[in-house]
Design a protein around this motif. Structure first.
Motif, short mmCIF file in Angstrom:
data_model
loop_
_atom_site.label_atom_id
_atom_site.label_comp_id
_atom_site.label_asym_id
_atom_site.label_seq_id
_atom_site.Cartn_x
_atom_site.Cartn_y
_atom_site.Cartn_z
N LYS A 140 -4.31 9.99 -1.34
CA LYS A 140 -5.02 8.72 -1.50
C LYS A 140 -4.00 7.60 -1.56
O LYS A 140 -2.97 7.72 -2.21
CB LYS A 140 -5.84 8.72 -2.79
CG LYS A 140 -6.90 9.80 -2.83
CD LYS A 140 -7.57 9.84 -4.17
CE LYS A 140 -8.50 11.05 -4.24
NZ LYS A 140 -9.07 11.23 -5.57
N SER A 141 -4.30 6.51 -0.88
CA SER A 141 -3.44 5.34 -0.90
C SER A 141 -4.15 4.21 -1.62
O SER A 141 -5.38 4.11 -1.58
CB SER A 141 -3.08 4.90 0.52
OG SER A 141 -2.29 5.88 1.15
N TYR A 142 -3.35 3.36 -2.26
CA TYR A 142 -3.87 2.26 -3.06
C TYR A 142 -3.06 1.00 -2.79
O TYR A 142 -1.94 1.05 -2.30
CB TYR A 142 -3.76 2.58 -4.55
CG TYR A 142 -4.47 3.82 -4.98
CD1 TYR A 142 -5.79 3.78 -5.43
CD2 TYR A 142 -3.83 5.06 -4.95
CE1 TYR A 142 -6.44 4.93 -5.84
CE2 TYR A 142 -4.48 6.22 -5.35
CZ TYR A 142 -5.78 6.14 -5.80
OH TYR A 142 -6.43 7.28 -6.20
N VAL A 143 -3.63 -0.13 -3.19
CA VAL A 143 -2.93 -1.41 -3.17
C VAL A 143 -3.46 -2.25 -4.34
O VAL A 143 -4.60 -2.07 -4.78
CB VAL A 143 -3.09 -2.13 -1.80
CG1 VAL A 143 -4.50 -2.67 -1.63
CG2 VAL A 143 -2.05 -3.21 -1.62
N VAL B 138 -7.16 -1.03 -5.65
CA VAL B 138 -8.26 -0.53 -4.81
C VAL B 138 -7.72 0.58 -3.92
O VAL B 138 -6.59 0.51 -3.43
CB VAL B 138 -8.90 -1.68 -3.99
CG1 VAL B 138 -7.94 -2.28 -3.00
CG2 VAL B 138 -10.16 -1.22 -3.30
N LYS B 139 -8.52 1.62 -3.75
CA LYS B 139 -8.17 2.70 -2.84
C LYS B 139 -8.34 2.19 -1.42
O LYS B 139 -9.37 1.62 -1.08
CB LYS B 139 -9.06 3.92 -3.08
CG LYS B 139 -8.63 5.15 -2.33
CD LYS B 139 -9.58 6.32 -2.46
CE LYS B 139 -10.10 6.55 -3.84
NZ LYS B 139 -11.15 7.56 -3.92
N THR B 140 -7.32 2.40 -0.60
CA THR B 140 -7.36 1.91 0.77
C THR B 140 -7.56 3.01 1.79
O THR B 140 -7.99 2.75 2.91
CB THR B 140 -6.05 1.16 1.11
OG1 THR B 140 -4.95 2.03 0.85
CG2 THR B 140 -5.92 -0.12 0.27
N ALA B 141 -7.22 4.24 1.41
CA ALA B 141 -7.38 5.36 2.35
C ALA B 141 -7.42 6.66 1.57
O ALA B 141 -6.87 6.76 0.47
CB ALA B 141 -6.22 5.39 3.34
N THR C 193 -4.88 -5.44 -6.42
CA THR C 193 -5.85 -6.51 -6.15
C THR C 193 -5.28 -7.84 -6.68
O THR C 193 -4.25 -7.87 -7.35
CB THR C 193 -7.19 -6.25 -6.85
OG1 THR C 193 -6.97 -6.25 -8.27
CG2 THR C 193 -7.80 -4.92 -6.41
N GLU D 144 0.84 -1.20 0.00
CA GLU D 144 0.00 0.00 0.00
C GLU D 144 0.87 1.25 0.00
O GLU D 144 1.84 1.36 0.75
CB GLU D 144 -0.89 -0.01 1.24
CG GLU D 144 -1.75 1.21 1.37
CD GLU D 144 -2.55 1.22 2.66
OE1 GLU D 144 -3.48 2.04 2.74
OE2 GLU D 144 -2.26 0.43 3.57
N GLU E 213 -8.17 1.58 -11.10
CA GLU E 213 -9.22 1.48 -10.09
C GLU E 213 -10.56 1.14 -10.75
O GLU E 213 -11.31 0.28 -10.26
CB GLU E 213 -9.32 2.77 -9.29
CG GLU E 213 -10.21 2.65 -8.08
CD GLU E 213 -10.24 3.89 -7.21
OE1 GLU E 213 -10.69 3.77 -6.06
OE2 GLU E 213 -9.83 4.98 -7.66
#
Length: 107
Positions: free
Chosen positions: A71-74, A62-65, A76, A23, A56
């Motif tokens: 904005k943070s992502y990780v 996926v946006k995690t925060a 899938t 992330e 996305e």
């Protein structure tokens, strides 16, 4: 649909997805791309945020925060599958090239 649109990945796409194995936010992604590629690939904000949006929308990340504008992502499971498939494709291409060049005594 994601598989057709992302049949093969561009270098920036590949490195962005590699960066998202953990992330992180946009600024961190840009730094990680440069680090992972040993400075060979640099991703600007315009390219990055356009790619993040497409990824996305296609459930590749996926946006995690979201804290303010940060904005943070990780990645899938679908994204991981795509990166692995691209990695294997690139290895096969490199191996084919190496066999060809060795056969022709070019390397």
């Amino acid at each position: 649909m994601a598989r057709e649109q992302f049949q093969t990945l561009t270098e920036p796409m590949y490195y962005i997805l590699l960066s998202l194995m953990e992330e992180c936010c946009g600024v961190d992604i840009m730094e990680k791309v440069e680090t992972i590629s040993a400075g060979r690939v640099k991703v600007g904000p315009g390219t990055l945020y356009a790619m993040l949006s497409k990824f996305e929308e296609n459930h590749i990340i996926v946006k995690t925060a979201e804290i303010g504008r940060r904005k943070s992502y990780v990645i899938t499971d679908l994204g991981k599958e795509m990166v692995e498939k691209e990695y294997k494709r690139l290895r096969i291409m490199a191996e084919d090239g190496e066999r060809y060049f060795r056969k022709k005594d070019l390397i």
